[in-house]
Motif scaffolding. Structure first.
Motif, PDB file in Angstrom:
ATOM      1  N   ASN A   6      -3.569   4.329   4.244  1.00 46.04           N
ATOM      2  CA  ASN A   6      -4.209   3.291   3.453  1.00 46.04           C
ATOM      3  C   ASN A   6      -3.147   2.560   2.627  1.00 46.04           C
ATOM      4  O   ASN A   6      -2.323   3.197   1.981  1.00 46.04           O
ATOM      5  CB  ASN A   6      -5.256   3.958   2.538  1.00 46.04           C
ATOM      6  N   PRO A   7      -3.153   1.244   2.624  1.00 45.59           N
ATOM      7  CA  PRO A   7      -2.145   0.492   1.876  1.00 45.59           C
ATOM      8  C   PRO A   7      -2.151   0.785   0.372  1.00 45.59           C
ATOM      9  O   PRO A   7      -1.179   0.518  -0.315  1.00 45.59           O
ATOM     10  CB  PRO A   7      -2.493  -0.977   2.135  1.00 45.59           C
ATOM     11  N   ARG A   8      -3.230   1.350  -0.136  1.00 50.39           N
ATOM     12  CA  ARG A   8      -3.322   1.663  -1.569  1.00 50.39           C
ATOM     13  C   ARG A   8      -2.842   3.076  -1.908  1.00 50.39           C
ATOM     14  O   ARG A   8      -2.860   3.480  -3.065  1.00 50.39           O
ATOM     15  CB  ARG A   8      -4.761   1.484  -2.047  1.00 50.39           C
ATOM     16  N   GLU A  16     -11.337   8.223  -6.543  1.00 52.01           N
ATOM     17  CA  GLU A  16     -10.703   7.367  -5.538  1.00 52.01           C
ATOM     18  C   GLU A  16     -10.688   8.070  -4.186  1.00 52.01           C
ATOM     19  O   GLU A  16     -10.439   9.270  -4.096  1.00 52.01           O
ATOM     20  CB  GLU A  16      -9.257   7.047  -5.932  1.00 52.01           C
ATOM     21  N   ASP A  45      -0.408   3.492  -4.843  1.00 49.24           N
ATOM     22  CA  ASP A  45      -1.073   3.359  -6.141  1.00 49.24           C
ATOM     23  C   ASP A  45      -1.818   4.636  -6.505  1.00 49.24           C
ATOM     24  O   ASP A  45      -1.827   5.059  -7.664  1.00 49.24           O
ATOM     25  CB  ASP A  45      -2.063   2.192  -6.130  1.00 49.24           C
ATOM     26  N   LYS A  46      -2.450   5.247  -5.513  1.00 48.29           N
ATOM     27  CA  LYS A  46      -3.195   6.483  -5.757  1.00 48.29           C
ATOM     28  C   LYS A  46      -2.256   7.619  -6.130  1.00 48.29           C
ATOM     29  O   LYS A  46      -2.553   8.408  -7.042  1.00 48.29           O
ATOM     30  CB  LYS A  46      -4.037   6.844  -4.529  1.00 48.29           C
TER      31      LYS A  46
END
Length: 91
Positions: A41-43, A13, A46-47
């Motif tokens: 980053n908006p993710r 990722e 999650d990462k």
């Protein structure tokens, strides 16, 4: 999915290796510090959760401000950070 597959999925990722290096170099950091130092980053949440799931990062109790979410590398994460530093030195 095998454990090896899960690890590769997380490490592949974007921003994950940079996050490991950030924590390795800077020590325990708030999520906001990580976002500012690595990526907004908006993710990213999650990462970070995926990194926690495979045992690279953990939540630690913050000094003073109990609302801040502080993350640190686990012992395994520290070893990965050390190896990433060595790898960068080779390239």
């Amino acid at each position: 999915m095998s454990n090896e597959s899960k690890v590769f999925e997380v490490l592949e990722e974007k921003h994950v290796m940079k996050t490991i290096l950030y924590l390795y170099r800077n020590g325990p950091s708030t999520k906001m510090d990580i976002y500012n130092g690595v990526s907004a980053n908006p993710r990213m949440p999650d990462k970070l959760m995926a990194m926690k799931t495979i045992g690279l990062v953990m939540r630690v109790k913050p000094d003073g401000n109990s609302r801040a979410q502080v993350l640190a590398l686990t012992e395994k994460g520290q070893r990965v950070g050390e190896e990433l530093e060595k790898l960068i030195g080779l390239i």
